[in-house]
Every structure is written in structure tokens, then in C-alpha cells.
Design a protein around this motif. Structure first.
Motif, PDB file in Angstrom:
ATOM      1  N   HIS A  20      -7.021  -1.422 -47.740  1.00  0.00           N
ATOM      2  CA  HIS A  20      -7.439  -2.103 -48.964  1.00  0.00           C
ATOM      3  C   HIS A  20      -8.773  -1.583 -49.483  1.00  0.00           C
ATOM      4  CE1 HIS A  20      -4.298  -5.083 -49.505  1.00  0.00           C
ATOM      5  NE2 HIS A  20      -4.189  -5.060 -48.182  1.00  0.00           N
ATOM      6  N   GLU A  21      -9.627  -1.134 -48.580  1.00  0.00           N
ATOM      7  CA  GLU A  21     -10.989  -0.779 -49.010  1.00  0.00           C
ATOM      8  C   GLU A  21     -11.161   0.677 -49.407  1.00  0.00           C
ATOM      9  OE1 GLU A  21     -13.633  -2.292 -46.026  1.00  0.00           O
ATOM     10  OE2 GLU A  21     -13.245  -4.363 -46.648  1.00  0.00           O
ATOM     11  N   LYS A  22     -10.429   1.575 -48.756  1.00  0.00           N
ATOM     12  CA  LYS A  22     -10.601   3.012 -49.056  1.00  0.00           C
ATOM     13  C   LYS A  22      -9.761   3.365 -50.275  1.00  0.00           C
ATOM     14  CE  LYS A  22     -12.968   5.189 -45.732  1.00  0.00           C
ATOM     15  NZ  LYS A  22     -14.243   5.623 -46.248  1.00  0.00           N
ATOM     16  N   LYS A  23     -10.439   3.773 -51.314  1.00  0.00           N
ATOM     17  CA  LYS A  23      -9.707   4.121 -52.544  1.00  0.00           C
ATOM     18  C   LYS A  23      -9.322   5.609 -52.484  1.00  0.00           C
ATOM     19  CE  LYS A  23     -10.236  -0.017 -54.077  1.00  0.00           C
ATOM     20  NZ  LYS A  23      -9.202  -0.860 -53.482  1.00  0.00           N
ATOM     21  N   VAL A  24      -8.148   5.870 -51.959  1.00  0.00           N
ATOM     22  CA  VAL A  24      -7.706   7.246 -51.781  1.00  0.00           C
ATOM     23  C   VAL A  24      -6.484   7.462 -52.673  1.00  0.00           C
ATOM     24  CG1 VAL A  24      -6.941   8.935 -50.062  1.00  0.00           C
ATOM     25  CG2 VAL A  24      -8.443   7.068 -49.373  1.00  0.00           C
ATOM     26  N   LYS A  25      -6.499   8.598 -53.381  1.00  0.00           N
ATOM     27  CA  LYS A  25      -5.415   8.826 -54.372  1.00  0.00           C
ATOM     28  C   LYS A  25      -4.026   8.809 -53.730  1.00  0.00           C
ATOM     29  CE  LYS A  25      -5.069  13.728 -55.507  1.00  0.00           C
ATOM     30  NZ  LYS A  25      -5.006  14.043 -54.123  1.00  0.00           N
ATOM     31  N   GLU A  26      -3.916   9.343 -52.520  1.00  0.00           N
ATOM     32  CA  GLU A  26      -2.602   9.390 -51.856  1.00  0.00           C
ATOM     33  C   GLU A  26      -2.023   7.985 -51.630  1.00  0.00           C
ATOM     34  OE1 GLU A  26      -5.159  11.216 -50.972  1.00  0.00           O
ATOM     35  OE2 GLU A  26      -4.513  13.216 -50.364  1.00  0.00           O
ATOM     36  N   LEU A  27      -2.888   6.973 -51.609  1.00  0.00           N
ATOM     37  CA  LEU A  27      -2.430   5.628 -51.237  1.00  0.00           C
ATOM     38  C   LEU A  27      -2.071   4.747 -52.426  1.00  0.00           C
ATOM     39  CD1 LEU A  27      -5.009   4.864 -48.406  1.00  0.00           C
ATOM     40  CD2 LEU A  27      -2.654   5.628 -48.152  1.00  0.00           C
ATOM     41  N   GLU A  28      -2.115   5.335 -53.623  1.00  0.00           N
ATOM     42  CA  GLU A  28      -1.918   4.515 -54.829  1.00  0.00           C
ATOM     43  C   GLU A  28      -0.630   3.693 -54.811  1.00  0.00           C
ATOM     44  OE1 GLU A  28      -2.434   7.224 -58.064  1.00  0.00           O
ATOM     45  OE2 GLU A  28      -4.629   7.039 -57.934  1.00  0.00           O
ATOM     46  N   ASN A  29       0.448   4.283 -54.300  1.00  0.00           N
ATOM     47  CA  ASN A  29       1.730   3.555 -54.330  1.00  0.00           C
ATOM     48  C   ASN A  29       2.145   3.009 -52.969  1.00  0.00           C
ATOM     49  OD1 ASN A  29       2.164   3.954 -57.114  1.00  0.00           O
ATOM     50  ND2 ASN A  29       2.606   6.108 -56.653  1.00  0.00           N
ATOM     51  N   VAL A  30       1.174   2.874 -52.069  1.00  0.00           N
ATOM     52  CA  VAL A  30       1.489   2.390 -50.727  1.00  0.00           C
ATOM     53  C   VAL A  30       1.210   0.896 -50.645  1.00  0.00           C
ATOM     54  CG1 VAL A  30       0.764   2.528 -48.299  1.00  0.00           C
ATOM     55  CG2 VAL A  30       0.978   4.620 -49.659  1.00  0.00           C
ATOM     56  N   LYS A  31       2.173   0.151 -50.084  1.00  0.00           N
ATOM     57  CA  LYS A  31       1.900  -1.279 -49.915  1.00  0.00           C
ATOM     58  C   LYS A  31       2.439  -1.779 -48.572  1.00  0.00           C
ATOM     59  CE  LYS A  31       6.007  -3.133 -52.060  1.00  0.00           C
ATOM     60  NZ  LYS A  31       6.666  -4.268 -52.475  1.00  0.00           N
ATOM     61  N   ILE A  32       1.804  -2.815 -48.056  1.00  0.00           N
ATOM     62  CA  ILE A  32       2.278  -3.425 -46.818  1.00  0.00           C
ATOM     63  C   ILE A  32       3.393  -4.405 -47.189  1.00  0.00           C
ATOM     64  CG2 ILE A  32       1.668  -4.944 -44.889  1.00  0.00           C
ATOM     65  CD1 ILE A  32      -1.205  -3.771 -45.086  1.00  0.00           C
ATOM     66  N   ALA A  33       4.603  -4.134 -46.685  1.00  0.00           N
ATOM     67  CA  ALA A  33       5.748  -4.982 -47.032  1.00  0.00           C
ATOM     68  C   ALA A  33       6.046  -6.003 -45.931  1.00  0.00           C
ATOM     69  CB  ALA A  33       6.968  -4.117 -47.288  1.00  0.00           C
ATOM     70  N   GLY A  40       6.189 -13.501 -34.981  1.00  0.00           N
ATOM     71  CA  GLY A  40       7.200 -13.384 -36.027  1.00  0.00           C
ATOM     72  C   GLY A  40       6.797 -12.399 -37.109  1.00  0.00           C
ATOM     73  N   LEU A  41       7.482 -12.494 -38.252  1.00  0.00           N
ATOM     74  CA  LEU A  41       7.288 -11.549 -39.361  1.00  0.00           C
ATOM     75  C   LEU A  41       6.680 -12.257 -40.564  1.00  0.00           C
ATOM     76  CD1 LEU A  41       7.926  -8.852 -40.941  1.00  0.00           C
ATOM     77  CD2 LEU A  41      10.195  -9.818 -41.367  1.00  0.00           C
ATOM     78  N   MET A  42       5.610 -11.637 -41.100  1.00  0.00           N
ATOM     79  CA  MET A  42       5.036 -12.134 -42.359  1.00  0.00           C
ATOM     80  C   MET A  42       5.417 -11.135 -43.450  1.00  0.00           C
ATOM     81  SD  MET A  42       1.079 -13.063 -43.296  1.00  0.00           S
ATOM     82  CE  MET A  42       0.344 -11.429 -43.161  1.00  0.00           C
ATOM     83  N   LEU A  43       5.993 -11.621 -44.531  1.00  0.00           N
ATOM     84  CA  LEU A  43       6.444 -10.721 -45.599  1.00  0.00           C
ATOM     85  C   LEU A  43       5.405 -10.555 -46.706  1.00  0.00           C
ATOM     86  CD1 LEU A  43      10.104 -11.967 -45.526  1.00  0.00           C
ATOM     87  CD2 LEU A  43       9.401  -9.615 -45.103  1.00  0.00           C
ATOM     88  N   LYS A  44       4.277 -11.255 -46.580  1.00  0.00           N
ATOM     89  CA  LYS A  44       3.192 -11.117 -47.554  1.00  0.00           C
ATOM     90  C   LYS A  44       2.131 -10.172 -46.978  1.00  0.00           C
ATOM     91  CE  LYS A  44       2.547 -15.605 -47.248  1.00  0.00           C
ATOM     92  NZ  LYS A  44       3.784 -16.067 -46.607  1.00  0.00           N
ATOM     93  N   ASP A  45       1.316  -9.612 -47.852  1.00  0.00           N
ATOM     94  CA  ASP A  45       0.171  -8.838 -47.395  1.00  0.00           C
ATOM     95  C   ASP A  45      -1.083  -9.682 -47.589  1.00  0.00           C
ATOM     96  OD1 ASP A  45      -1.746  -7.023 -46.745  1.00  0.00           O
ATOM     97  OD2 ASP A  45      -1.547  -5.833 -48.580  1.00  0.00           O
ATOM     98  N   GLN A  46      -1.393 -10.473 -46.586  1.00  0.00           N
ATOM     99  CA  GLN A  46      -2.612 -11.293 -46.664  1.00  0.00           C
ATOM    100  C   GLN A  46      -3.328 -11.244 -45.320  1.00  0.00           C
ATOM    101  OE1 GLN A  46      -1.093 -15.284 -47.511  1.00  0.00           O
ATOM    102  NE2 GLN A  46      -1.084 -15.770 -45.329  1.00  0.00           N
TER     103      GLN A  46
END
Ligand code: 80F
Length: 309
Positions: A20-33, A40-46
Motif C-alpha cells: 500500500h505504501e510503495k508507489k511502484v508503477k508495476e503495482l498499479e493493477n495489483v490488488k489483494i483479493a 479462515g479467509l478474509m475477502l476484503k483488503d483491510q
């Protein structure tokens, strides 16, 4: 690109923060799903972990369908599970794997690598050895070099304990500090008895010598009953040394003199000395710590996105 994080302890939390903190161009479309832990499994990125579903890691893989799995779960050196089955299942489906968890690779390196190769998927594991200090990824940039032997200090917790003991702390006081700083394994006997360093030198042997050995082939001793007083009186230090060449791989404590470059590698720092047909290379840097281990996985993610092999 969807990531599924496995394990959300010291390293997992630091990894999420970096993302979340490093603003790197390669990561623009990366998200934690999804983030999966023993709870268990959390489906949110919080930040706060609140599980949405009570599923295990393999069920989570089906549920999240990620492009990349980032494994930061505790090491299980008995079977490597559940991470081992997770990697094989993910790699077979073309899902890439990044890991900080040594156990599956220390037990089943050949099977994991061959599965990745035969399915055109990738596994990156810089953080398994020396955290964010390049050791595995260093090898990528040493093409055609014939490595003869490697030697170093590969466990941050024990090096920290030995350093603090030389400054007057008891073994238990020093271990407590290492745990508070997030260096130690969930089960710290894995550090103290040499198991963690043995796992790391196993992985390095496989990478640097293409040996395909398992941790069960490695002789190791730890620092459980270590006495450092006599060595200190002689002006020397005790260090937990890992060594490998094409035939031999071991971990054991040794008395190190001032002339040895490992003498000045103190605290949580680790070091690796690589002797080859071309030159000798030494590298020193933090071997443990949540941010450092997370950076190892984070740097792997960027290399993966850049299309490195
Ligand atoms: P921590 O115990 O904080 O968190 C482990 C997480 O894994 C928890 O969220 C737990 O729920 C989850 N988990 C365990 N079993 C699971 C399962 N079956 N399914 C799903 N989730 C499961 O551990 P850390 O410190 O965050 O470490 C995570 C991984 O990174 C471990 O495999 C470590 O070995 C590895 N690692 C940690 C390092 C560190 O500094 C460094 C590099 C790798 O040199 C040394 O002194 C070494 N002890 C550290 S090397 N923390």
C-alpha cells in the motif's frame, strides 16, 4: 492482477503495508483479493483481519482464484503442509507462487521446481534465505559462474542471541528480545536447534549447485547449550555457520577469529560468502525482521511483474 496472501502475522502485515505504501508503477493493477490464515479467509483488503469464511488454504485458492499466491505462513518442517499442496495445486493451474516459507522448498525442492517448469508457472523465494538481502536473487545475476563453495551466517535470531550474549545478556533474555523484534520463528526451537539455518542452506545448495537435496540430508547443530565465554577470552566469537559445496552441506557453531569476515557480522545481520571460478563475493545484510522478510517477497513480486524468470 489478484494476490492471495497466506499467513497474516509479522511478515504478512509488513507485506500488505509495503504494497500500500510503495508507489511502484508495476503495482498499479495489483490488488489483494484474499488473505487466509488458520482462522479462515478474509475477502476484503483491510488491516484488521476479520475472516469471512472458515476455509483452509486449498479451499481459499478455489474461492479467490488468484494470479499469484504469496505464502507467509509458519513453517511446517514435518510435511511442508498445507503450503506444499497449495504450491503444487497453484503451479499446476498456472498460478505463480512467491514464498517466505522455507519448509516446502527445504523438503520438496525438486518436485516444486519441476511442477513450475512443466506448467509454465513461476516460483520466487528470495525471502526464504536472508530475507530482503539478495541471496537467491543474487544468483540470477551471476550467469555462467561456477560456484565452488558457499559459507555464511543464515539465521538472524541465533546471530542476534550470540551477539547479545557477548554483551552480557543471558540466553533467555536475548531470545526474548529476538522474539519481541519479530525475528524468531513461531516455534523458536527451529532457530535455536539449527533447523532454520539448515533449511536455508538446503535451499541455497539446490539453487547454487543444482543438487536437489532435502533438509533431511543436512547435518546440523544449533546453539542450545552454547558456552561463549572461552572464545570471548581468546578474542574470538562463536557464530552459527552454514556451509555447502558440491558434496557437503552442514550447519554448526564455530569459533571465528578477527581475521574472518564473519567476525564483524553481528546482531540480526546475516552474511554469505560465495567462492567461484571467477571471483569471491561477500554479501551482508539483515537476515530477519518483518519488514526485511516482507521486502524479499515484495521484490520478488516486482521481478515477477517485470517478467523475470
Ligand atoms: P508469524 O508467526 O507472525 O505468522 C504466521 C502466520 O501464518 C499467521 O498468520 C498464522 O495464522 C499463519 N498460518 C500458520 N499456519 C497456517 C495454515 N495452516 N494456514 C494458513 N495460515 C497459517 O510468522 P512470521 O514471522 O510472519 O513468518 C512468516 C513466515 O515467513 C514463516 O514461514 C517464516 O519462517 C518466514 N520468514 C520469517 C522471517 C522473519 O524475520 C525471516 C524470513 C522468513 O533468521 C531468522 O531468525 C528466522 N527466524 C526469520 S527469517 N520473521
Amino acid at each position: 492482477m489478484k494476490l492471495m496472501l497466506v499467513g497474516y502475522g509479522n511478515v504478512g502485515k509488513a507485506f500488505r503495508k509495503l504494497l500500500h505504501e510503495k508507489k511502484v508503477k508495476e503495482l498499479e493493477n495489483v490488488k489483494i483479493a484474499g488473505i487466509v490464515t488458520t482462522r479462515g479467509l478474509m475477502l476484503k483488503d483491510q488491516e484488521e483481519f476479520v475472516p469471512d469464511k472458515k476455509v483452509d488454504v486449498l479451499e481459499a485458492l478455489d474461492e479467490v482464484q488468484p494470479d499469484v499466491v504469496v505464502d507467509m505462513a509458519s513453517a511446517n518442517y514435518k510435511t511442508g503442509e498445507p503450503s506444499l499442496s497449495l504450491y503444487l495445486s497453484a503451479l499446476k493451474r498456472g498460478i505463480h507462487v512467491i514464498t517466505t516459507n522455507k519448509a516446502p522448498l527445504a523438503l520438496k525442492y525438486k518436485e516444486i521446481i519441476n511442477t513450475a517448469i512443466s506448467h509454465g508457472s513461476k516460483i520466487f523465494f528470495q525471502a526464504t534465505v536472508m530475507s530482503g538481502t539478495p541471496s537467491i536473487n543474487l544468483y540470477r545475476i551471476l550467469p555462467a559462474m561456477k560456484v565452488r563453495k558457499i559459507r555464511g551466517i543464515l539465521n538472524g535470531t541465533t546471530n542476534y542471541i550470540l551477539t547479545r550474549m557477548s554483551q552480557g545478556l543471558s540466553f533467555n533474555e536475548a531470545l526474548k528480545e529476538a522474539q519481541e523484534l519479530g525475528y524468531a520463528e513461531r516455534d523458536p526451537t527451529l532457530d535455536i536447534n539449527g533447523f532454520d539455518a539448515a533449511g536455508k542452506i538446503t535451499i541455497l545448495s539446490n539453487v547454487y549447485f543444482s543438487r536437489y537435496i532435502s533438509i533431511n540430508d543436512v547435518k546440523f547443530e544449533g546453539i542450545g547449550n552454547i558456552e561463549i565465554g572461552d572464545a570471548l577470552k581468546r578474542g574470538n566469537k562463536i557464530k552459527l555457520i552454514a556451509y555447502a559445496d558440491e558434496k557437503e552441506t552442514y550447519v554448526k557453531p564455530a569459533e571465528i577469529t578477527k581475521e574472518d569476515f564473519l567476525y564483524n557480522v553481528d546482531g540480526v545481520n546475516n552474511a554469505l560468502e560465495i567462492e567461484s571460478d571467477i571471483q569471491k563475493i561477500t554479501i551482508v545484510g539483515p537476515g530477519a525482521g518483518p519488514l526485511n522478510a516482507a521486502y524479499g517477497a515484495f521484490s520478488d513480486l516486482i521481478l515477477l511483474l517485470r517478467g523475470e524468470n
